[in-house]
Design a protein around this motif. Sequence first.
Motif, mmCIF file in Angstrom:
data_model
loop_
_atom_site.group_PDB
_atom_site.id
_atom_site.type_symbol
_atom_site.label_atom_id
_atom_site.label_comp_id
_atom_site.label_asym_id
_atom_site.label_seq_id
_atom_site.Cartn_x
_atom_site.Cartn_y
_atom_site.Cartn_z
ATOM 1 N N ARG A 193 16.169 -21.711 -1.482
ATOM 2 C CA ARG A 193 16.127 -22.429 -0.205
ATOM 3 C C ARG A 193 15.059 -21.814 0.712
ATOM 4 N NH1 ARG A 193 21.189 -22.153 1.080
ATOM 5 N NH2 ARG A 193 21.757 -24.270 0.431
ATOM 6 N N ARG A 194 14.967 -20.485 0.722
ATOM 7 C CA ARG A 194 13.970 -19.826 1.565
ATOM 8 C C ARG A 194 12.548 -20.164 1.106
ATOM 9 N NH1 ARG A 194 15.221 -15.287 0.285
ATOM 10 N NH2 ARG A 194 13.468 -14.620 -1.002
ATOM 11 N N SER A 232 11.609 -22.682 -0.860
ATOM 12 C CA SER A 232 11.374 -24.109 -0.702
ATOM 13 C C SER A 232 11.102 -24.458 0.756
ATOM 14 C CB SER A 232 12.597 -24.888 -1.207
ATOM 15 O OG SER A 232 12.398 -26.273 -1.073
ATOM 16 N N GLY A 233 11.783 -23.767 1.686
ATOM 17 C CA GLY A 233 11.527 -23.987 3.110
ATOM 18 C C GLY A 233 10.106 -23.604 3.488
ATOM 19 N N ASP A 234 9.608 -22.495 2.924
ATOM 20 C CA ASP A 234 8.218 -22.090 3.172
ATOM 21 C C ASP A 234 7.250 -23.148 2.655
ATOM 22 O OD1 ASP A 234 9.127 -19.769 4.293
ATOM 23 O OD2 ASP A 234 8.827 -18.548 2.486
ATOM 24 N N SER A 235 7.576 -23.698 1.462
ATOM 25 C CA SER A 235 6.729 -24.744 0.893
ATOM 26 C C SER A 235 6.741 -25.996 1.762
ATOM 27 C CB SER A 235 7.204 -25.079 -0.527
ATOM 28 O OG SER A 235 6.460 -26.156 -1.074
ATOM 29 N N LEU A 236 7.919 -26.355 2.249
ATOM 30 C CA LEU A 236 8.024 -27.531 3.114
ATOM 31 C C LEU A 236 7.227 -27.336 4.401
ATOM 32 C CD1 LEU A 236 9.257 -30.249 3.916
ATOM 33 C CD2 LEU A 236 11.267 -29.002 4.766
ATOM 34 N N ALA A 237 7.333 -26.145 4.985
ATOM 35 C CA ALA A 237 6.595 -25.876 6.219
ATOM 36 C C ALA A 237 5.088 -25.979 5.990
ATOM 37 C CB ALA A 237 6.963 -24.491 6.752
#
Length: 589
Positions: free
Chosen positions: A226-227, A229-234
């Motif tokens: 999740r962490r 993937s969150g960086d990738s989304l950002a």
Amino acid sequence: MREADPPGRDVLWRAVGGQRRDVTLGALLGMGHQTGEALVPVLIGVAVERGVVDGDVPGLLLWLAVLAAVYVGLSLSFRFSARAGERASVTAAHHLRTELVGRVLAPEGGADEGRLPGELTNVATEDAKRVGAVAMALVVALAAAAGLVVSAVALLRVSLVLGLLVLMGTPLLLWFGHLLSKPLERRSETEQERAARASGVAADLVAGLRVLKGIGAEPAAVARYRRISGDSLAATLRAARAEAWQNGVVTVLTGTFIALVALVGGRLAARGDIGLGDLVSSVGLALFLIGPLTEFAWVNTELAQGRASAARIAEILDAPPAVPPGPTSTDRASGRPDRSDTVPHGHSDTVPHAAEGRLRLRRVSYRTLRSVDLDIAAGEILGVAAPDPADATALLRLLGRSADPEAGAVELDGRNLTALHIKDVRAAILVAAHDADLFEGTVLENVTAAAGARTSAVTLVGPAMAASGTDEVARSLPDGVYTPVTARGRSLSGGQRQRVALARALAADTPVLVVHEPATAVDAVTEVRVAAGIRDLRRGRTTLLVTNSPALLAVTDRVVLLQHGRITATGDHERLVHTCAPYRTAVLT
């Protein structure tokens, strides 16, 4: 690649240059299409002038027929231009993927250092696709440039002011578009890097799903993904914002420019400087200019993303090798100096497979190993007991030449491994790792994967399966040796995978075979059978069993104890069990 070149420029040049035929064809046809599109408003203006102003009906019909012919031509040109451009794009991406796979699988290694398999997959798919798209962008850019030139010439014919306005304003718009693409390029590179990292972690977690469930680590794994993937989304959102900002600004500038052209044309018509037909042509050309200018904005976006992806691809292709590949047969034939006078002549299977199999480690130091001296006779079955797994791993890396010693030398038949080409070393010495993966295919295809077309190896497939206990595995499967195996052998149990991997190593029939813990996932009875099978099948062939299993060490000709990075004891298994307490502790507890 020259040091002064930005990272990835050479990749871009090669990707596009390799498709110069399709790029040229697509560009020429695209230029024809854009020329036809630019001529449409001109022809409409001429038809209006003849039919409405002059009342010339035959002339009107003639120009309408010309207009119809132009439509047919530009339609066909667009179709075949798009086909050629898309073919260039897809082919360039395919060649890049092939080059990347070749570099990752190159014997000298180094390209996968510090990268997860999923990251490499992302680069070989998404980044290669973006670089390939540059070929299509180039086709579109040349076609759009032709449309702008034809439009400018047509407007110059109508009015010098209109023509100069287009000729001077268009380069300024393109320059602004290039400047606006710089933030997108930086953010696109970050976006692809984070996306690749997320893909790599996801693939890693899926591969270890059973282990994660077994130790109850699912929450930690989910939190980690999740962490990341969150960086990738950002990063993706930042790149999307940069792209939206660029497109928005370019659209506003383009719209303002088109409105200015239309305004100037209207004022010229109102003053009577141009006629009705010229006014229709100039307005139509102004509207047409929206297309090429919009395409240039898209081209800038594609180039920015392509440059960022090319830089990531270049990092892998230019990655330094883990070990030097060694002299090639070309070097030897040309008389260029080698690092050893004893380098074998030629570079074919006949050289390594004629090897005697004598191995020698001369004061070798590497990682945890310290000044290791070890002589292994040709045809000897040697056991290596290593209580510390780090010592075993270091030894395996040296023998398989995944790394070279920090000091000392590893020799095969009296020749330093670094003086041989790495392909010759790998063909003569096979290191069967403890965690070797299986491939998609049948059990039989996995066993024969390393045998190739060599007759001696192919004839060993049956005995290798029997020696490793894979015949027993096949009898328990629904379709025997033809039972499909999923990726990494996940459809088989741990013991079944281990036996199939061992059969593959035995069937390869290399002069030197190094096997690391080949029976940790099987029962004691099967382990004894496997030990006897290895001894019988490899009799007369140099074999190293790096293991702490007493059953396997009992069938060897000699055993050495590798402890604290040094050889501390040597002898047969039975004698060492009775006389050497550290050895007894290592293999019996």
